[in-house]
Motif scaffolding. Structure first.
Motif, PDB file in Angstrom:
ATOM      1  N   SER A  80      15.826  -5.113   5.613  1.00 54.89           N
ATOM      2  CA  SER A  80      16.524  -3.845   5.423  1.00 54.89           C
ATOM      3  C   SER A  80      16.020  -3.215   4.133  1.00 54.89           C
ATOM      4  N   VAL A  81      16.192  -1.914   4.053  1.00 55.04           N
ATOM      5  CA  VAL A  81      15.768  -1.173   2.880  1.00 55.04           C
ATOM      6  C   VAL A  81      16.875  -0.193   2.510  1.00 55.04           C
ATOM      7  N   VAL A 128       5.657  -4.508   7.354  1.00 45.45           N
ATOM      8  CA  VAL A 128       6.830  -3.639   7.307  1.00 45.45           C
ATOM      9  C   VAL A 128       6.377  -2.307   6.726  1.00 45.45           C
ATOM     10  N   ALA A 129       6.599  -1.231   7.484  1.00 46.32           N
ATOM     11  CA  ALA A 129       6.237   0.107   7.008  1.00 46.32           C
ATOM     12  C   ALA A 129       7.513   0.923   6.848  1.00 46.32           C
ATOM     13  N   ILE A 130       7.696   1.476   5.673  1.00 44.06           N
ATOM     14  CA  ILE A 130       8.875   2.272   5.363  1.00 44.06           C
ATOM     15  C   ILE A 130       8.402   3.686   5.019  1.00 44.06           C
ATOM     16  N   LEU A 169       5.420   3.276   2.393  1.00 37.27           N
ATOM     17  CA  LEU A 169       5.120   1.995   1.765  1.00 37.27           C
ATOM     18  C   LEU A 169       4.816   1.005   2.874  1.00 37.27           C
ATOM     19  N   ASP A 170       3.655   0.379   2.818  1.00 32.09           N
ATOM     20  CA  ASP A 170       3.256  -0.632   3.801  1.00 32.09           C
ATOM     21  C   ASP A 170       3.220  -1.984   3.109  1.00 32.09           C
ATOM     22  N   PHE A 171       4.096  -2.877   3.545  1.00 32.61           N
ATOM     23  CA  PHE A 171       4.214  -4.215   2.982  1.00 32.61           C
ATOM     24  C   PHE A 171       3.535  -5.208   3.929  1.00 32.61           C
ATOM     25  N   ALA A 172       2.514  -5.919   3.469  1.00 28.76           N
ATOM     26  CA  ALA A 172       1.830  -6.935   4.272  1.00 28.76           C
ATOM     27  C   ALA A 172       2.521  -8.275   4.016  1.00 28.76           C
ATOM     28  N   VAL A 173       3.581  -8.555   4.780  1.00 25.97           N
ATOM     29  CA  VAL A 173       4.412  -9.731   4.510  1.00 25.97           C
ATOM     30  C   VAL A 173       3.911 -11.002   5.187  1.00 25.97           C
ATOM     31  N   GLU A 174       3.012 -10.879   6.152  1.00 26.57           N
ATOM     32  CA  GLU A 174       2.550 -12.066   6.878  1.00 26.57           C
ATOM     33  C   GLU A 174       1.966 -13.147   5.975  1.00 26.57           C
ATOM     34  N   PRO A 175       1.046 -12.829   5.049  1.00 26.39           N
ATOM     35  CA  PRO A 175       0.522 -13.904   4.190  1.00 26.39           C
ATOM     36  C   PRO A 175       1.605 -14.609   3.385  1.00 26.39           C
ATOM     37  N   GLN A 234       0.855  -1.185   0.000  1.00 26.90           N
ATOM     38  CA  GLN A 234       0.000   0.000   0.000  1.00 26.90           C
ATOM     39  C   GLN A 234       0.893   1.237   0.000  1.00 26.90           C
ATOM     40  N   LEU A 235       0.449   2.271  -0.689  1.00 26.75           N
ATOM     41  CA  LEU A 235       1.193   3.520  -0.805  1.00 26.75           C
ATOM     42  C   LEU A 235       0.371   4.643  -0.180  1.00 26.75           C
TER      43      LEU A 235
END
Length: 131
Positions: free
Chosen positions: A126-127, A102-104, A68-74, A28-29
């Motif tokens: 890391s980013v 992870v939210a960056i 940037l919100d990355f939904a990594v759990e699934p 998500q942005l």
């Protein structure tokens, strides 16, 4: 695409535990115009087979910060389920996911392009600003 009055953003995810792109991760942005401004959800995408989000929404004029919100759990739950089929004694079985999201957040300047890769593994990430 960035213009002289807007910035642009792209991203991709590499799963460093397997040395491969992370496919199917929702991203998500959000953006805001100024430190004190509210976040505006702009929409999102999911990573493709190459771990890239090629269709993130454009940033509005005046954007100063991006999240940037990355939904990594699934993604990790699927990996755990796949691993269970091959190795039922997996030490991480039933342990859940250490980083479910992870939210960056980063600052942007008009006219610049920001490629922000996420290097991901089950117990860290890391980013960096890429090119």
């Amino acid at each position: 695409m960035s213009t002289s009055t807007t910035a642009s953003v792209s991203t991709h995810i590499l799963d460093t535990s397997v040395g491969r792109p992370a496919e199917g991760v929702p991203v998500q942005l959000a953006a805001r115009a100024g430190r004190q401004a509210d976040w505006e959800a702009l929409g999102g995408s999911a990573t493709d087979a190459d771990g890239r989000c090629k269709d993130l929404p454009a940033l509005p004029e005046g954007t100063t910060h991006v999240r940037l919100d990355f939904a990594v759990e699934p993604y990790f739950l699927k990996k755990q389920a796949d691993a269970q089929q091959d190795a039922p004694a997996n030490r991480d079985s039933g342990a859940g996911v250490f980083f479910p999201d992870v939210a960056i957040t980063f600052a942007v300047e008009p006219g610049e392009h920001y490629h922000v890769p996420l290097l991901l593994n089950p117990f860290g990430y890391s980013v960096y600003r890429g090119s």
